[in-house]
Motif scaffolding. Structure first.
Motif, mmCIF file in Angstrom:
data_model
loop_
_atom_site.group_PDB
_atom_site.id
_atom_site.type_symbol
_atom_site.label_atom_id
_atom_site.label_comp_id
_atom_site.label_asym_id
_atom_site.label_seq_id
_atom_site.Cartn_x
_atom_site.Cartn_y
_atom_site.Cartn_z
ATOM 1 N N MET A 1 2.573 4.942 -3.555
ATOM 2 C CA MET A 1 1.018 4.910 -3.294
ATOM 3 C C MET A 1 0.894 3.533 -3.209
ATOM 4 O O MET A 1 1.543 2.691 -3.657
ATOM 5 C CB MET A 1 0.274 5.069 -4.591
ATOM 6 C CG MET A 1 -1.140 4.781 -4.505
ATOM 7 S SD MET A 1 -2.047 5.632 -3.265
ATOM 8 C CE MET A 1 -3.669 4.740 -2.867
ATOM 9 N N ASP A 2 0.240 3.108 -2.026
ATOM 10 C CA ASP A 2 0.058 1.692 -1.549
ATOM 11 C C ASP A 2 -1.095 1.002 -2.423
ATOM 12 O O ASP A 2 -2.251 1.502 -2.632
ATOM 13 C CB ASP A 2 -0.779 1.785 -0.216
ATOM 14 C CG ASP A 2 -1.129 0.271 0.230
ATOM 15 O OD1 ASP A 2 -0.645 -0.787 -0.470
ATOM 16 O OD2 ASP A 2 -1.831 0.345 1.494
ATOM 17 N N THR A 3 -0.482 0.276 -3.505
ATOM 18 C CA THR A 3 -1.483 -0.309 -4.337
ATOM 19 C C THR A 3 -2.355 -1.173 -3.828
ATOM 20 O O THR A 3 -3.784 -1.211 -4.230
ATOM 21 C CB THR A 3 -0.821 -1.093 -5.278
ATOM 22 O OG1 THR A 3 -0.041 -2.331 -4.586
ATOM 23 C CG2 THR A 3 0.353 -0.220 -6.167
ATOM 24 N N VAL A 4 -2.431 -2.015 -2.633
ATOM 25 C CA VAL A 4 -3.329 -2.635 -1.902
ATOM 26 C C VAL A 4 -4.497 -1.894 -1.569
ATOM 27 O O VAL A 4 -5.709 -1.950 -1.864
ATOM 28 C CB VAL A 4 -2.763 -3.311 -1.206
ATOM 29 C CG1 VAL A 4 -4.002 -4.210 -0.215
ATOM 30 C CG2 VAL A 4 -1.830 -4.440 -1.510
ATOM 31 N N GLY A 5 -3.971 -0.586 -0.910
ATOM 32 C CA GLY A 5 -5.108 0.210 -0.492
ATOM 33 C C GLY A 5 -5.825 0.966 -1.472
ATOM 34 O O GLY A 5 -7.370 1.069 -1.511
ATOM 35 N N PHE A 6 -4.990 1.067 -2.774
ATOM 36 C CA PHE A 6 -5.879 1.911 -3.815
ATOM 37 C C PHE A 6 -6.774 0.817 -4.445
ATOM 38 O O PHE A 6 -8.022 1.076 -4.621
ATOM 39 C CB PHE A 6 -4.849 2.256 -4.751
ATOM 40 C CG PHE A 6 -5.246 2.618 -6.109
ATOM 41 C CD1 PHE A 6 -6.059 3.878 -6.419
ATOM 42 C CD2 PHE A 6 -5.111 1.877 -7.439
ATOM 43 C CE1 PHE A 6 -6.590 4.388 -7.552
ATOM 44 C CE2 PHE A 6 -5.790 2.278 -8.551
ATOM 45 C CZ PHE A 6 -6.543 3.400 -8.735
ATOM 46 N N THR A 7 -6.457 -0.353 -4.591
ATOM 47 C CA THR A 7 -7.275 -1.422 -5.286
ATOM 48 C C THR A 7 -8.600 -1.867 -4.143
ATOM 49 O O THR A 7 -9.671 -1.907 -4.746
ATOM 50 C CB THR A 7 -6.549 -2.498 -5.575
ATOM 51 O OG1 THR A 7 -5.957 -3.309 -4.651
ATOM 52 C CG2 THR A 7 -5.578 -2.408 -6.715
#
Length: 297
Positions: A1-7
């Motif tokens: 999972m892309d953490t930047v996209g999630f945040t």
């Protein structure tokens, strides 16, 4: 999972701004600004608040018998920032005092919810505190919400005057800087790396002389550097034309993205005593831009 996209996606979700406080076994008060708070059940009345497992306040709250949630209102942003800052006495200002259940609370809060600790749940890198509501208080202050990394008051429904009426604030409530740039398009692309999106441009085709951008409720315009001369016959002053300050969720990730785009780093990240980690980069014209993220509670 892309953490930047999630945040980034979760930053678009409006959340209430709350300060949660309790007393330790030694009578010392503990408190933190909660990024996640919601109701969990009506029968019995339960609320849920999340706390970073790495926070200095974590041991006090996971063993506390009771805690009090103060829902912050308009004008109480400084309280939220103070209780999110590490390494300081968060209670030194004296604005929290014993209220419901004798727990530290903010007298001018929009609401307060006093709880006994019902259970402690694992939530990945956070702990979820489930509290059984014992007492409540509702004030008349407009609640504060946090969205797109900024504090806001709840928006009023604007008049339906056109297709863009729901995306633009009322004219009398708008103010934004104009950035004079030699390369309007390149400068706009720089701010897109920092989370801004293009809203308008002029002229519609060819080399732009004006590009309007927005991030949440924040607006700015990138304008051709010859604008002052062409409009009122006065050149811009010498030196940097401006310094922008932009808050982001993850400073290290943002700096890596900027480095990949070959954006010059002017000053390495440093922790500030008021609770932010700040670095400085240069925009395409060499103007300094501060990029900052809040330190963990």
């Amino acid at each position: 999972m892309d953490t930047v996209g999630f945040t980034s996606a979760m930053a678009r979700v409006p959340t209430p701004v709350t300060v949660v406080a309790t007393y330790g076994p030694d009578g010392v008060p503990y408190g933190f600004t909660a990024g996640s708070f919601c109701s969990a059940s009506l029968h019995p009345p339960l609320v849920l608040v999340c706390l970073d497992k790495g926070a200095s306040t974590h041991p006090a709250f996971t063993t506390a018998e009771r805690f009090l949630v103060s829902v912050l209102g308009r004008g109480q942003q400084r309280v939220a920032r103070r209780f999110a800052t590490s390494g300081i006495d968060r209670f030194a200002a004296g604005d929290l005092r014993p209220l419901e259940l004798g727990l530290p609370g903010l007298p001018g809060a929009a609401a307060r919810i006093a709880c006994t600790l019902h259970s402690v749940l694992d939530a990945g890198d956070h702990t979820a505190l489930l509290g059984r509501v014992e007492r409540t208080f509702v004030g008349d202050r407009t609640p504060l919400v946090h969205v797109d990394r900024l504090f806001h008051r709840p928006a009023q429904d604007p008049p339906a005057t056109g297709p863009d009426s729901r995306s633009q604030p009322p004219m009398q409530e708008r103010a934004f800087p104009l950035i004079f740039a030699d390369r309007v398009g390149a400068t706009a692309e720089f701010y897109e790396l920092l989370g801004f999106t293009r809203q308008s441009r002029n002229p519609p085709e060819g080399e732009p002389a004006y590009i309007g951008l927005r991030r949440g409720s924040t607006e700015l315009a990138v304008v051709s550097a010859n604008w002052p001369v062409t409009q009122y016959g006065v050149p811009s002053g010498p030196g940097p034309g401006f310094e922008m300050f932009v808050l982001v969720d993850d400073l290290d990730t943002t700096l890596k993205q900027l480095a990949d785009a070959r954006v010059p780093l002017l000053r390495a990240p440093a922790d500030m005593p008021w609770g932010e980690r700040i670095a400085h980069v240069a925009d395409p014209d060499g103007n300094p831009v501060a990029v900052a993220a809040a330190l963990h509670s």
